[in-house]
Design an enzyme around this catalytic site. Sequence first.
Site, mmCIF file in Angstrom:
data_model
loop_
_atom_site.group_PDB
_atom_site.id
_atom_site.type_symbol
_atom_site.label_atom_id
_atom_site.label_comp_id
_atom_site.label_asym_id
_atom_site.label_seq_id
_atom_site.Cartn_x
_atom_site.Cartn_y
_atom_site.Cartn_z
ATOM 1 N N CYS A 88 37.564 42.229 36.429
ATOM 2 C CA CYS A 88 37.068 40.883 36.740
ATOM 3 C C CYS A 88 35.652 40.907 37.335
ATOM 4 C CB CYS A 88 38.052 40.147 37.645
ATOM 5 S SG CYS A 88 37.745 38.374 37.709
ATOM 6 N N HIS A 126 43.512 41.265 36.053
ATOM 7 C CA HIS A 126 43.759 42.105 37.224
ATOM 8 C C HIS A 126 45.045 42.929 37.124
ATOM 9 C CE1 HIS A 126 40.577 40.292 39.676
ATOM 10 N NE2 HIS A 126 40.936 39.126 39.178
ATOM 11 N N GLU A 183 45.698 45.442 38.741
ATOM 12 C CA GLU A 183 46.022 45.929 40.096
ATOM 13 C C GLU A 183 46.926 44.961 40.860
ATOM 14 O OE1 GLU A 183 43.170 44.659 39.176
ATOM 15 O OE2 GLU A 183 42.242 43.506 40.791
#
Lengths: 210, 289
Positions: free
Chosen positions: A78, A168, A170
Amino acid sequence: MKIGVLALQGDFREHIRILRKLDADAVEVRMPKDLNGIDGLIIPGGESTSIGILMKRAGMDREIKNKHNDGMPIYGTCAGAILLAKEIIGNRQLTLGLIDISVKRNDYGRQIDSFEADLSIKDVGDFKGIFIRAPRIARFNNHCQILSELNLEPVMLRENNVLITTFHPELTGDARVHKYFLDMAQEHKELKDAPEDAANQNSREALLEL
Amino acid sequence: MEKGTYVLKKGLAEMLKGGVIMDVVNAEQAKTAEKAGAVAVMALEMVPADIRAAGGVARMADPKKIKEIMDAVSVPVMAKARIGHIAEARILEALGVDYIDESEVLTPADNKHIDKHRFKVPFVCGAKDLGEALRRISEGAAMIRTKGEAGTGNIIEAVKHTQMISEQILSLKNKSRWETGKIASEFKVPLSLIEEARKMQRLPVVNFAAGGIATPADAALMMLLGADGIFVGSGIFKAASPEKMAKSIVDAVVHYNDAEKLAKISSGLEGMKGIEIEKLEVKMQERGK
């Protein structure tokens, strides 16, 4: 394997948590000296203007570019993708320019238009995409490999040793995209650690040819 | 494709971590904040110190002004709604702000808070102890900040609130299920939230420090105490040089653990004039429990 995560701002702890789950040695990178000895670098999600300003203040931009020239793999999520892009359309903030794409910031809209979508990633499989005030990739060089698309637009791209996702991984707890990046770093490390052998090999071959 | 999920609401707060969110009252201040490295700005009519001085009823900022601020910067824009004021929150959502702060800095509109699950836009709420924090989360808040005591330039209340929350979470560690059940009913929150905090040993959402931060050292202190990031209200635009103060507080949040760097960052600044808590006529932190 030692992977640095740029820890100036953003969700760097989530990246570190996933890397450790994969048994990688994950370290926070705040200053140029922290880049020493790492086999790969992740630029996390966060606010790209803020990370860009802090990167410049700390003199990190030049150091990261040097590392890239040495072939070290870099992965940006991002904001990290924005910072790696060659161009941000309609905005003059700092970028590293390490992947030949043009991005438009917040192009899906503001926070209320942030979304979750089911993606399919090449060599990885089905994946939950979390897009938060995400950038849109408006242009990319033909050398870029498209690894995932959403509505026929790329959301995950790779050019040589630079990997970007506009979403994302993560935040999902799913480590497969990070595993993909670790494989890139592993490949680079093997190449880097082997040059002497390769050089010997070359000279031996040269001798044989004589 | 799904929008407005709790994952997305919490996710934006994750992106703001390690950053500074600055109060601004116009587009020009917003640009100054962005240039200094702020991760977001909070649009409001007056900074808390001025709200305190002005007295009267403090309400949501003029939507026209909020729009101007949104147009001026690329970072997320937050705005404050009064506690319990569903209509102000709906207006802010319609404007497209990125986060709503249901804030005790404004005059409350109800004794009850907004049911934040009913909104697509995420909310941040203030808390001074674990019970308040978990009540706000159970109402749908996707981010928590300490209440501190806004507009005072005095850090003591924010420190107390952060420590209170940490201590209460730590004390959950060795509690039996029966005891946590008792705490849940005392706090008026679902047991699952208490169990989550016990297991994670932190709040289940991002937790910023706010209320009284006036210097880079204040910001560093809150980060050392475990805050995920910092809100600065009056501390920047009531300082002698807002540009310099803004940049210094941003730097202090990155390098909070490096005292030598902090010494450099803190040099040559003049912070806002502070107020002693005992001398206050209105304690904003007492609003909305």
